[in-house]
Write a protein that holds these residues in place. Structure first.
Motif, PDB file in Angstrom:
ATOM      1  N   GLU A   1       0.766  -1.072   0.136  1.00 55.00           N
ATOM      2  CA  GLU A   1      -0.563   0.132  -0.039  1.00 55.00           C
ATOM      3  C   GLU A   1       0.581   1.072   0.278  1.00 55.00           C
ATOM      4  OE1 GLU A   1      -2.876  -0.524   3.221  1.00 55.00           O
ATOM      5  OE2 GLU A   1      -3.584  -2.451   2.291  1.00 55.00           O
ATOM      6  N   ASN A   2       1.940   1.668   0.495  1.00 50.41           N
ATOM      7  CA  ASN A   2       2.817   2.995   0.473  1.00 50.41           C
ATOM      8  C   ASN A   2       3.503   2.357  -0.662  1.00 50.41           C
ATOM      9  OD1 ASN A   2       2.340   3.526   3.580  1.00 50.41           O
ATOM     10  ND2 ASN A   2       3.617   1.861   4.108  1.00 50.41           N
ATOM     11  N   VAL A   3       4.154   1.503  -1.772  1.00 52.82           N
ATOM     12  CA  VAL A   3       4.427   1.270  -2.649  1.00 52.82           C
ATOM     13  C   VAL A   3       3.142   1.798  -3.471  1.00 52.82           C
ATOM     14  CG1 VAL A   3       5.524   0.242  -4.233  1.00 52.82           C
ATOM     15  CG2 VAL A   3       6.424  -0.366  -2.132  1.00 52.82           C
ATOM     16  N   ALA A   4       2.285   1.587  -3.882  1.00 50.23           N
ATOM     17  CA  ALA A   4       1.634   2.211  -4.321  1.00 50.23           C
ATOM     18  C   ALA A   4       0.997   3.053  -4.304  1.00 50.23           C
ATOM     19  CB  ALA A   4      -0.188   1.280  -4.369  1.00 50.23           C
ATOM     20  N   ALA A   5       1.117   3.616  -3.085  1.00 52.80           N
ATOM     21  CA  ALA A   5       1.220   5.417  -3.331  1.00 52.80           C
ATOM     22  C   ALA A   5       1.787   6.838  -2.759  1.00 52.80           C
ATOM     23  CB  ALA A   5       0.444   5.486  -1.761  1.00 52.80           C
ATOM     24  N   SER A   6       3.295   5.981  -3.655  1.00 56.17           N
ATOM     25  CA  SER A   6       4.277   6.860  -3.781  1.00 56.17           C
ATOM     26  C   SER A   6       4.603   7.268  -5.356  1.00 56.17           C
ATOM     27  CB  SER A   6       5.464   5.846  -3.094  1.00 56.17           C
ATOM     28  OG  SER A   6       5.647   4.983  -4.022  1.00 56.17           O
ATOM     29  N   PRO A   7       5.502   8.425  -5.470  1.00 54.93           N
ATOM     30  CA  PRO A   7       5.586   8.465  -6.933  1.00 54.93           C
ATOM     31  C   PRO A   7       6.440   7.590  -7.738  1.00 54.93           C
ATOM     32  CG  PRO A   7       6.610   9.792  -4.980  1.00 54.93           C
ATOM     33  CD  PRO A   7       6.322   8.415  -4.523  1.00 54.93           C
ATOM     34  N   TRP A   8       6.349   6.027  -7.381  1.00 54.05           N
ATOM     35  CA  TRP A   8       7.310   5.075  -8.033  1.00 54.05           C
ATOM     36  C   TRP A   8       6.796   3.346  -8.125  1.00 54.05           C
ATOM     37  CZ3 TRP A   8       9.477   7.437  -3.301  1.00 54.05           C
ATOM     38  CH2 TRP A   8      10.205   8.434  -3.209  1.00 54.05           C
ATOM     39  N   LYS A   9       5.340   3.972  -7.568  1.00 54.63           N
ATOM     40  CA  LYS A   9       4.970   2.533  -7.731  1.00 54.63           C
ATOM     41  C   LYS A   9       5.145   1.656  -8.957  1.00 54.63           C
ATOM     42  CE  LYS A   9       0.500   5.021  -9.586  1.00 54.63           C
ATOM     43  NZ  LYS A   9      -0.579   5.258  -9.611  1.00 54.63           N
ATOM     44  N   ASP A  10       5.903   1.699 -10.109  1.00 54.53           N
ATOM     45  CA  ASP A  10       5.569   1.122 -11.380  1.00 54.53           C
ATOM     46  C   ASP A  10       7.447   0.317 -11.341  1.00 54.53           C
ATOM     47  OD1 ASP A  10       3.562   2.199 -12.425  1.00 54.53           O
ATOM     48  OD2 ASP A  10       4.477   3.423 -13.258  1.00 54.53           O
ATOM     49  N   ARG A  11       8.224   1.081 -10.686  1.00 55.31           N
ATOM     50  CA  ARG A  11       9.182   0.341 -10.024  1.00 55.31           C
ATOM     51  C   ARG A  11       9.408  -0.706  -8.690  1.00 55.31           C
ATOM     52  NH1 ARG A  11      13.685   3.257  -9.549  1.00 55.31           N
ATOM     53  NH2 ARG A  11      12.934   5.229  -8.955  1.00 55.31           N
ATOM     54  N   VAL A  12       8.606  -0.441  -7.991  1.00 51.71           N
ATOM     55  CA  VAL A  12       8.861  -1.564  -6.784  1.00 51.71           C
ATOM     56  C   VAL A  12       7.328  -2.185  -6.986  1.00 51.71           C
ATOM     57  CG1 VAL A  12       9.038  -1.599  -4.330  1.00 51.71           C
ATOM     58  CG2 VAL A  12       9.378   0.620  -5.887  1.00 51.71           C
ATOM     59  N   GLU A  13       8.153  -3.638  -6.469  1.00 51.70           N
ATOM     60  CA  GLU A  13       7.057  -5.044  -6.836  1.00 51.70           C
ATOM     61  C   GLU A  13       8.051  -5.415  -5.067  1.00 51.70           C
ATOM     62  OE1 GLU A  13       6.359  -8.745  -8.854  1.00 51.70           O
ATOM     63  OE2 GLU A  13       7.938  -7.919  -9.158  1.00 51.70           O
ATOM     64  N   VAL A  14       6.262  -4.766  -4.512  1.00 53.04           N
ATOM     65  CA  VAL A  14       6.435  -6.052  -2.675  1.00 53.04           C
ATOM     66  C   VAL A  14       5.760  -7.654  -2.816  1.00 53.04           C
ATOM     67  CG1 VAL A  14       5.589  -5.739  -0.781  1.00 53.04           C
ATOM     68  CG2 VAL A  14       6.520  -4.002  -1.960  1.00 53.04           C
ATOM     69  N   ALA A  15       6.722  -8.936  -2.369  1.00 51.83           N
ATOM     70  CA  ALA A  15       6.169  -9.925  -2.569  1.00 51.83           C
ATOM     71  C   ALA A  15       6.395 -10.280  -1.081  1.00 51.83           C
ATOM     72  CB  ALA A  15       7.297 -11.114  -3.152  1.00 51.83           C
ATOM     73  N   ASN A  16       4.738 -10.863  -0.925  1.00 53.38           N
ATOM     74  CA  ASN A  16       5.044 -11.819   0.732  1.00 53.38           C
ATOM     75  C   ASN A  16       5.310 -13.506   0.589  1.00 53.38           C
ATOM     76  OD1 ASN A  16       1.773 -12.959   2.086  1.00 53.38           O
ATOM     77  ND2 ASN A  16       3.904 -12.562   3.065  1.00 53.38           N
ATOM     78  N   VAL A  17       7.065 -13.355   1.030  1.00 58.37           N
ATOM     79  CA  VAL A  17       7.526 -14.311   0.786  1.00 58.37           C
ATOM     80  C   VAL A  17       8.764 -14.427   1.712  1.00 58.37           C
ATOM     81  CG1 VAL A  17       8.903 -14.039  -1.208  1.00 58.37           C
ATOM     82  CG2 VAL A  17       8.544 -15.870  -1.046  1.00 58.37           C
ATOM     83  N   SER A  18       9.454 -15.929   2.319  1.00 52.24           N
ATOM     84  CA  SER A  18      10.162 -15.582   2.418  1.00 52.24           C
ATOM     85  C   SER A  18      11.535 -15.324   1.778  1.00 52.24           C
ATOM     86  CB  SER A  18      10.158 -16.970   3.611  1.00 52.24           C
ATOM     87  OG  SER A  18      10.667 -18.015   2.835  1.00 52.24           O
ATOM     88  N   LEU A  19      12.256 -15.278   2.622  1.00 55.45           N
ATOM     89  CA  LEU A  19      13.760 -14.890   1.403  1.00 55.45           C
ATOM     90  C   LEU A  19      14.703 -16.625   1.120  1.00 55.45           C
ATOM     91  CD1 LEU A  19      16.421 -13.844   0.041  1.00 55.45           C
ATOM     92  CD2 LEU A  19      17.518 -14.049   2.609  1.00 55.45           C
ATOM     93  N   GLN A  20      14.721 -17.558   1.919  1.00 56.17           N
ATOM     94  CA  GLN A  20      14.371 -18.757   1.637  1.00 56.17           C
ATOM     95  C   GLN A  20      13.600 -19.295   0.223  1.00 56.17           C
ATOM     96  OE1 GLN A  20      13.735 -17.791   5.094  1.00 56.17           O
ATOM     97  NE2 GLN A  20      14.954 -19.350   6.387  1.00 56.17           N
ATOM     98  N   LYS A  21      12.374 -19.611   0.856  1.00 54.89           N
ATOM     99  CA  LYS A  21      11.688 -19.646  -0.771  1.00 54.89           C
ATOM    100  C   LYS A  21      11.709 -19.092  -1.684  1.00 54.89           C
ATOM    101  CE  LYS A  21       7.015 -20.802  -1.300  1.00 54.89           C
ATOM    102  NZ  LYS A  21       6.770 -20.038  -2.603  1.00 54.89           N
ATOM    103  N   PHE A  22      12.757 -17.731  -2.331  1.00 56.82           N
ATOM    104  CA  PHE A  22      12.686 -16.555  -3.508  1.00 56.82           C
ATOM    105  C   PHE A  22      13.443 -17.040  -3.429  1.00 56.82           C
ATOM    106  CE2 PHE A  22      14.613 -13.188  -4.864  1.00 56.82           C
ATOM    107  CZ  PHE A  22      13.206 -12.674  -4.975  1.00 56.82           C
ATOM    108  N   ALA A  23      14.785 -17.354  -2.388  1.00 54.59           N
ATOM    109  CA  ALA A  23      15.828 -17.588  -3.315  1.00 54.59           C
ATOM    110  C   ALA A  23      15.659 -19.081  -4.265  1.00 54.59           C
ATOM    111  CB  ALA A  23      17.174 -17.934  -2.350  1.00 54.59           C
ATOM    112  N   ALA A  24      14.947 -19.905  -3.473  1.00 50.71           N
ATOM    113  CA  ALA A  24      15.304 -21.614  -3.801  1.00 50.71           C
ATOM    114  C   ALA A  24      14.169 -21.164  -5.672  1.00 50.71           C
ATOM    115  CB  ALA A  24      14.089 -22.229  -3.633  1.00 50.71           C
ATOM    116  N   GLU A  25      13.294 -20.213  -6.050  1.00 49.39           N
ATOM    117  CA  GLU A  25      12.248 -19.779  -7.224  1.00 49.39           C
ATOM    118  C   GLU A  25      12.941 -18.962  -8.464  1.00 49.39           C
ATOM    119  OE1 GLU A  25       8.699 -19.354  -5.086  1.00 49.39           O
ATOM    120  OE2 GLU A  25       8.582 -21.778  -4.408  1.00 49.39           O
TER     121      GLU A  25
END
Length: 237
Positions: free
Chosen positions: A79-103
């Motif tokens: 929500e903070n990203v969506a309200a910012s001037p940079w919403k097109d360049r920042v993506e938020v993912a609800n994931v652990s580092l371990q899972k993210f790195a594996a995928e």
């Protein structure tokens, strides 16, 4: 830092009602200090409210991925990203580092983290706050292993950590072929020793540049060097 439900910066606002970890000086220091030069891709590990990701978006043109294991924090960061001037360049993912790195096969030019840092101490009563503050969910070993995997050959990583962890971090980093380039020792005021450390590493061995930063002067005013570092963000600097 106060515990308001929001924190207003010069170019963006952080809502922090649901995130366990509120805006604090540690995150602001890392967001202002990390070197974004020549970065086209950035990874923010444990983004919390999205603070550091948005600070880096403000002074770069990079595409930024911000990951967060705690669901409420990830939602608020998005929500903070969506309200910012940079919403097109920042993506938020609800994931652990371990899972993210594996995928993911992606590698990043800059990886930053203000990681959990309490080890072997009494846990906070609030489960999400405990998750954000303690290394059980993200050990230093895991942080450095995954960082090495996800970092491009020419990339760099930057962390803010408690001063007593420096030797352990440096030893673990070398085991994962990460070498200290730059270190800033942070003291809360002129009469106290450093209690936080900003560390920048890369995959190339190089001479280490050591600097010192004090947050407050003896009279309680902000130190000029701290103000210079963070003046693009704080409203009153």
């Amino acid at each position: 830092m106060g515990r308001n439900n929001y924190f207003q910066f010069k170019q963006f606002r952080i809502e922090q009602q649901r995130s366990a970890m509120k805006v604090g000086i540690d995150g602001i220091l890392l967001g202002a200090w990390a070197n974004v030069r020549s970065c086209s891709t950035i990874l923010d590990i444990g983004t919390g409210t999205g603070l550091i990701a948005l600070m880096l978006a403000q002074r770069s043109q990079a595409q930024i991925t911000a990951i967060e294991i705690e669901k409420n924090a990830a939602e608020e960061a998005a929500e903070n990203v969506a309200a910012s001037p940079w919403k097109d360049r920042v993506e938020v993912a609800n994931v652990s580092l371990q899972k993210f790195a594996a995928e993911t096969a992606q590698q990043f030019d800059l990886i930053v983290s203000n990681p959990p840092f309490f080890q072997n101490v009494l846990k906070a009563g609030n489960e999400s706050r405990s998750l954000a503050r303690h290394t059980d969910s993200l050990s230093y070993e895991t942080l450095l292993q995954c960082t090495s995997q996800l970092l491009s050959d020419e990339g760099r990583c930057a962390f803010i950590l408690p001063e007593p962890a420096v030797k352990e971090i440096e030893k673990l980093a070398q085991q994962h072929h990460l070498y200290l380039k730059r270190i800033t020792m942070i003291a809360p005021n002129e009469n106290k020793p450093a209690n936080r450390v900003l560390m920048e590493m890369s995959k190339k061995e190089t001479a280490t540049v050591t600097e010192h930063l004090t947050i407050y002067n003896n009279d309680g005013s902000w130190n000029e060097k701290f103000k210079m570092l963070t003046r693009d963000y704080y409203l009153n600097f």
